[in-house]
Each structure stands twice: as C-alpha cells, then as structure tokens.
Design a protein around this motif. Structure first.
Motif, PDB file in Angstrom:
ATOM      1  N   GLN A 143       0.887  -1.180   0.000  1.00  0.00           N
ATOM      2  CA  GLN A 143       0.000   0.000   0.000  1.00  0.00           C
ATOM      3  C   GLN A 143       0.916   1.218   0.000  1.00  0.00           C
ATOM      4  O   GLN A 143       1.595   1.494   0.994  1.00  0.00           O
ATOM      5  CB  GLN A 143      -0.901  -0.020   1.238  1.00  0.00           C
ATOM      6  CG  GLN A 143      -2.226   0.721   1.076  1.00  0.00           C
ATOM      7  CD  GLN A 143      -2.104   2.238   1.231  1.00  0.00           C
ATOM      8  OE1 GLN A 143      -1.254   2.864   0.613  1.00  0.00           O
ATOM      9  NE2 GLN A 143      -2.950   2.816   2.045  1.00  0.00           N
ATOM     10  N   TRP A 173      -6.988   5.115  -0.404  1.00  0.00           N
ATOM     11  CA  TRP A 173      -6.114   4.038  -0.865  1.00  0.00           C
ATOM     12  C   TRP A 173      -6.229   2.790  -0.006  1.00  0.00           C
ATOM     13  O   TRP A 173      -6.019   1.677  -0.491  1.00  0.00           O
ATOM     14  CB  TRP A 173      -4.666   4.527  -0.947  1.00  0.00           C
ATOM     15  CG  TRP A 173      -4.445   5.246  -2.236  1.00  0.00           C
ATOM     16  CD1 TRP A 173      -4.645   6.577  -2.498  1.00  0.00           C
ATOM     17  CD2 TRP A 173      -4.043   4.658  -3.476  1.00  0.00           C
ATOM     18  NE1 TRP A 173      -4.393   6.852  -3.817  1.00  0.00           N
ATOM     19  CE2 TRP A 173      -4.012   5.700  -4.450  1.00  0.00           C
ATOM     20  CE3 TRP A 173      -3.700   3.375  -3.863  1.00  0.00           C
ATOM     21  CZ2 TRP A 173      -3.669   5.466  -5.764  1.00  0.00           C
ATOM     22  CZ3 TRP A 173      -3.336   3.142  -5.178  1.00  0.00           C
ATOM     23  CH2 TRP A 173      -3.324   4.181  -6.115  1.00  0.00           C
ATOM     24  N   LEU A 244      -3.464   0.494  -8.597  1.00  0.00           N
ATOM     25  CA  LEU A 244      -4.116  -0.221  -7.505  1.00  0.00           C
ATOM     26  C   LEU A 244      -4.002  -1.726  -7.695  1.00  0.00           C
ATOM     27  O   LEU A 244      -3.570  -2.457  -6.782  1.00  0.00           O
ATOM     28  CB  LEU A 244      -5.590   0.193  -7.443  1.00  0.00           C
ATOM     29  CG  LEU A 244      -6.481  -0.631  -6.516  1.00  0.00           C
ATOM     30  CD1 LEU A 244      -6.190  -0.295  -5.071  1.00  0.00           C
ATOM     31  CD2 LEU A 244      -7.953  -0.400  -6.850  1.00  0.00           C
TER      32      LEU A 244
END
Length: 263
Positions: A143, A173, A244
């Motif tokens: 992440q 996120w 992502l």
C-alpha cells in the motif's frame, strides 16, 4: 511477544469498531489469497502446522482488529504497519534513509518477525502471532501510503472528497478504491492472478528494500496528483486503477516469496 493469544483473539472477533488502517478488509484478503495460491508445498505444510486449517485470508486482518484492544498490550505494534520517509532522489538515498529510521517499523519488523518464526525457542502461540503479523504487514508494504511521509501521516492529513464524501487520501487508498470495484476478495484475486511463471518470478525478484522503494516511488506520484482538498471520483479511479491492481497483485506474490523462503 507475550503469550496472551487467546484473550486477544477473542477481542479481535468481537470488535465491531473497525478502523481504516491498511488496504481494508478486502485488500488484505486479496493479497493473502493470491499468496496462498503461490505457496510451495513445504511452505503450505509448515504454515498449516502453525496456523491450522484456515486460509491465510482468514487471518489477514487480525493485526488491524486488535487495534481495538484497550488494554495497551498491542500499543507497541502500531508502528509496525508503516515506515514514514521523505521523498528520496534515488534508491541509494532511500536505502540510507531507511536504515536510519528510529524504532520499530514496517521495515524492521519483517526481519524481526521472520527471525521469531524461525527461532525454535519461540512458543507455538507466539510463532502463530508472528506469522499473522508478517502476512499482514507484507500486505501493508504494497500500500504506497504506508511508505509515505511523516508530515501528513501517510496521507491521513490530506483531506479529499471521494464521490462527494469527506475523507482523506490514506483512506481512499486503504479501502475505497478497492471496495468501489464491488468484487469479493476471491473474485478480485482470481481476476488479478493471471501472470505467467516467468512474470511471477520477475515480480518476486529483489529485496524488501527494493519493494519498499517501489511503493515509495508510487506514493510520490500519488502525492503529486492528489493535493489537499481534491475532489475525487470516476476520473481518479480510472487514473489509478492499474496502479491499484498492480500493488494488490505484487503484494500477494511478494508475500508468497517471503513465506516460501522462510520455510
């Protein structure tokens, strides 16, 4: 690490207050599911001895659940989920800065937890807890904002709106981008995990430092394209969807590499 596994386990599952800490429930489970699909036979057997019959995804969010514990037992573990670092010019500068970080962090704990799991003197309960944490923080590594900046707490202080709702960049996120896809974690893992064996090897190459730098560079791009008070919606999803999905896939494959090497 104290042997209080049973008590904390109960707290983890009765907790109804789940905060947004890293990838959210779905993201961590996607990463764990992908990793499970790439475990070696030996790693799978050894992990089963430690973890039991549950899949990795079952435990993937436990280190976030226990943040609801009010006894303070796990207070020291809060810094294990991230490493804050200012933008660095290149990998050499990043590595030097990384090694100068004070106190436990995402970076230090990957090695620490791995050592605890390998150590024959570690109790069965503590080996299980160490493995659960390792599964989780390897997900955190991918992440990008968990390799973000201290000044804004990895994007937590950057206010944005997401489809009109007030939130912050870190939260977007952690979970909002993932959850907006409306897939279950098994569906999303299956859709992403389609690389060839050679491609998988390339993704798994490198060191923990390389992987952290990879996330750090992506974090810098996110910061540059998401200033404070940004209004995010479909265009933002479109702009960062590939990033992502890359990070979810890479997180799972690299977790598998760490676990295979460990066992």
């Amino acid at each position: 690490m104290k042997s209080i596994y049973s008590k904390i386990l109960i707290l983890a599952f009765i907790s109804s207050s789940l905060y947004s800490y890293a990838w959210g429930l779905t993201g961590h489970r996607i990463i764990a599911e992908i990793a499970e699909n790439h475990l070696s036979g030996k790693a799978r057997r050894e992990i089963k001895k430690i973890m039991g019959k549950e899949r990795l995804a079952y435990w993937a969010n436990w280190p976030d659940f226990i943040k609801s514990d009010t006894t303070g037992v796990w207070k020291q573990a809060s810094s294990w989920h991230y490493v804050n670092i200012d933008p660095q010019a290149d990998f050499k500068a990043f590595g030097q800065n990384l090694k100068m970080q004070a106190g436990p962090s995402l970076y230090t704990q990957i090695n620490t937890l791995s050592s605890q799991i390998k150590d024959e003197k570690t109790s069965e309960k503590d080996r299980k807890i160490a493995l659960i944490f390792l599964i989780h923080i390897m997900g955190d590594l991918s992440q990008p904002l968990h390799v973000g900046r201290a000044e804004d707490l990895g994007g937590n202080k950057i206010n944005v709106t997401y489809f009109g709702d007030k939130t912050n960049l870190h939260s977007v996120w952690d979970g909002k981008l993932v959850d907006s896809q409306k897939y279950s974690y098994t569906e999303y893992a299956g859709l992403l995990d389609i690389k060839s064996k050679e491609e998988v090897k390339q993704i798994q190459a490198g060191t923990v430092e390389d992987w952290l730098y990879d996330s750090h560079k992506i974090a810098n791009k996110i910061y540059a394209q998401t200033p404070n008070d940004s209004k995010l919606s479909f265009d933002y999803q479109y702009k960062f969807n590939d990033t992502l999905e890359r990070q979810l896939l890479y997180g799972g494959l690299r977790l598998a590499k760490v676990l295979n090497d460990l066992f």
